[in-house]
Design an enzyme around this catalytic site. Structure first.
Site, short mmCIF file in Angstrom:
data_model
loop_
_atom_site.label_atom_id
_atom_site.label_comp_id
_atom_site.label_asym_id
_atom_site.label_seq_id
_atom_site.Cartn_x
_atom_site.Cartn_y
_atom_site.Cartn_z
N HIS A 10 0.85 -1.20 0.00
CA HIS A 10 0.00 0.00 0.00
C HIS A 10 0.88 1.26 0.00
O HIS A 10 0.64 2.20 -0.75
CB HIS A 10 -0.86 0.05 1.27
CG HIS A 10 -1.94 -0.99 1.39
ND1 HIS A 10 -2.06 -1.79 2.49
CD2 HIS A 10 -2.96 -1.33 0.57
CE1 HIS A 10 -3.13 -2.58 2.35
NE2 HIS A 10 -3.67 -2.34 1.19
N LYS B 266 -15.46 -7.02 4.78
CA LYS B 266 -14.55 -7.96 5.44
C LYS B 266 -14.63 -7.65 6.94
O LYS B 266 -14.78 -6.50 7.32
CB LYS B 266 -13.11 -7.71 4.98
CG LYS B 266 -12.91 -7.75 3.47
CD LYS B 266 -11.48 -7.31 3.12
CE LYS B 266 -11.24 -7.31 1.62
NZ LYS B 266 -9.97 -6.70 1.24
N ARG C 160 -2.42 -6.05 -8.47
CA ARG C 160 -1.31 -6.97 -8.24
C ARG C 160 -1.21 -7.99 -9.35
O ARG C 160 -0.27 -8.02 -10.11
CB ARG C 160 -1.47 -7.67 -6.88
CG ARG C 160 -1.02 -6.81 -5.72
CD ARG C 160 -1.63 -7.25 -4.44
NE ARG C 160 -3.08 -7.12 -4.49
CZ ARG C 160 -3.90 -7.29 -3.47
NH1 ARG C 160 -3.42 -7.64 -2.33
NH2 ARG C 160 -5.19 -7.13 -3.59
N SER D 139 -2.93 -7.75 3.04
CA SER D 139 -3.09 -7.63 4.50
C SER D 139 -3.43 -8.97 5.14
O SER D 139 -2.98 -9.27 6.25
CB SER D 139 -4.18 -6.62 4.83
OG SER D 139 -3.88 -5.37 4.28
P1 ADP Z 1 -10.03 -3.45 -0.22
O1 ADP Z 1 -10.79 -4.14 0.86
O2 ADP Z 1 -10.69 -2.20 -0.71
O3 ADP Z 1 -9.57 -4.34 -1.33
P2 ADP Z 1 -7.27 -3.36 0.63
O4 ADP Z 1 -6.70 -2.65 1.81
O5 ADP Z 1 -7.16 -4.84 0.60
O6 ADP Z 1 -8.77 -2.87 0.55
O7 ADP Z 1 -6.62 -2.79 -0.70
C1 ADP Z 1 -6.73 -1.43 -1.05
C2 ADP Z 1 -6.12 -1.24 -2.42
O8 ADP Z 1 -4.72 -1.49 -2.35
C3 ADP Z 1 -6.67 -2.20 -3.49
O9 ADP Z 1 -6.73 -1.49 -4.71
C4 ADP Z 1 -5.63 -3.28 -3.56
O10 ADP Z 1 -5.61 -3.89 -4.84
C5 ADP Z 1 -4.37 -2.48 -3.31
N1 ADP Z 1 -3.28 -3.30 -2.77
C6 ADP Z 1 -3.33 -4.15 -1.73
N2 ADP Z 1 -2.13 -4.76 -1.55
C7 ADP Z 1 -1.30 -4.26 -2.51
C8 ADP Z 1 0.06 -4.49 -2.88
N3 ADP Z 1 0.81 -5.39 -2.25
N4 ADP Z 1 0.56 -3.80 -3.92
C9 ADP Z 1 -0.21 -2.93 -4.58
N5 ADP Z 1 -1.50 -2.66 -4.31
C10 ADP Z 1 -2.04 -3.32 -3.27
#
Ligand code: ADP
Length: 162
Positions: free
Chosen positions: A17, A41, A90, A128
């Protein structure tokens, strides 16, 4: 002024992130990291904890603002005069869900654009959930999340400090 919003559950924020945040601020005048309070979630950290961790790890990054929201993303954006959504991409497995979200947001608010940033390859396997799984088994996540997040994971999952 180009204001972009990077929405997510950030439960917790990872280096993946952070990488997106650091790259996005080079493109936009301001980036609002928007923490979803009610995600579908169930979260380990409360919205306040998730927001506080992001504030802490981005405190030295200019042009970044962190806010939580509980209504529709597009309504949050309108309130903040933002018209660009940043999402991380990703692998191809992200594509279906992400394109569905982007198309729905476009239908609800045609003036808002979604921009996808492809993850840096070293974080392409990182999310996460996997971090929580490793930390819950007392594994080392120091390469995957900022130090403060690692500390909070330990406190929350193992009830101990580093
Ligand atoms: P959500 O529940 O909205 O998917 P996340 O916190 O899981 O929330 O992810 C928020 C954003 O960050 C999403 O667009 C996700 O694809 C992106 N993201 C999560 N992990 C990574 C990573 N390792 N590299 C790049 N983008 C990521």
């Amino acid at each position: 002024m180009k204001i972009a919003v990077y929405p997510g559950s950030f439960d917790p924020i990872t280096n993946g992130h952070l990488n997106i945040i650091e790259r996005a601020i080079n493109i936009f005048d301001e980036l609002i990291v928007a923490v979803a309070i009610d995600t579908n979630k169930s979260t380990l950290f409360s919205a306040q904890e998730r927001t506080d961790m992001i504030k802490e790890v981005t405190k030295n990054i200019e042009k970044v603002r962190v806010q939580s929201f509980s209504d529709l993303l597009i309504d949050f954006m309108k309130r903040n005069n933002a018209n660009i959504i940043i999402r991380g991409m990703r692998a191809i497995s992200d594509f279906e869900h992400e394109s569905q979200l982007a198309l729905m947001n476009k239908k609800l608010a045609p003036e808002i654009e979604t921009i996808f940033m492809v993850t840096c390859s070293k974080y392409s396997y990182l999310n996460s959930s996997i971090v929580k799984e490793i930390a819950g088994l007392d594994g080392c996540v120091s390469q995957l999340v900022p130090e403060i997040v690692e500390e909070n994971l330990r406190k929350k999952l193992l009830n101990k400090s580093i």
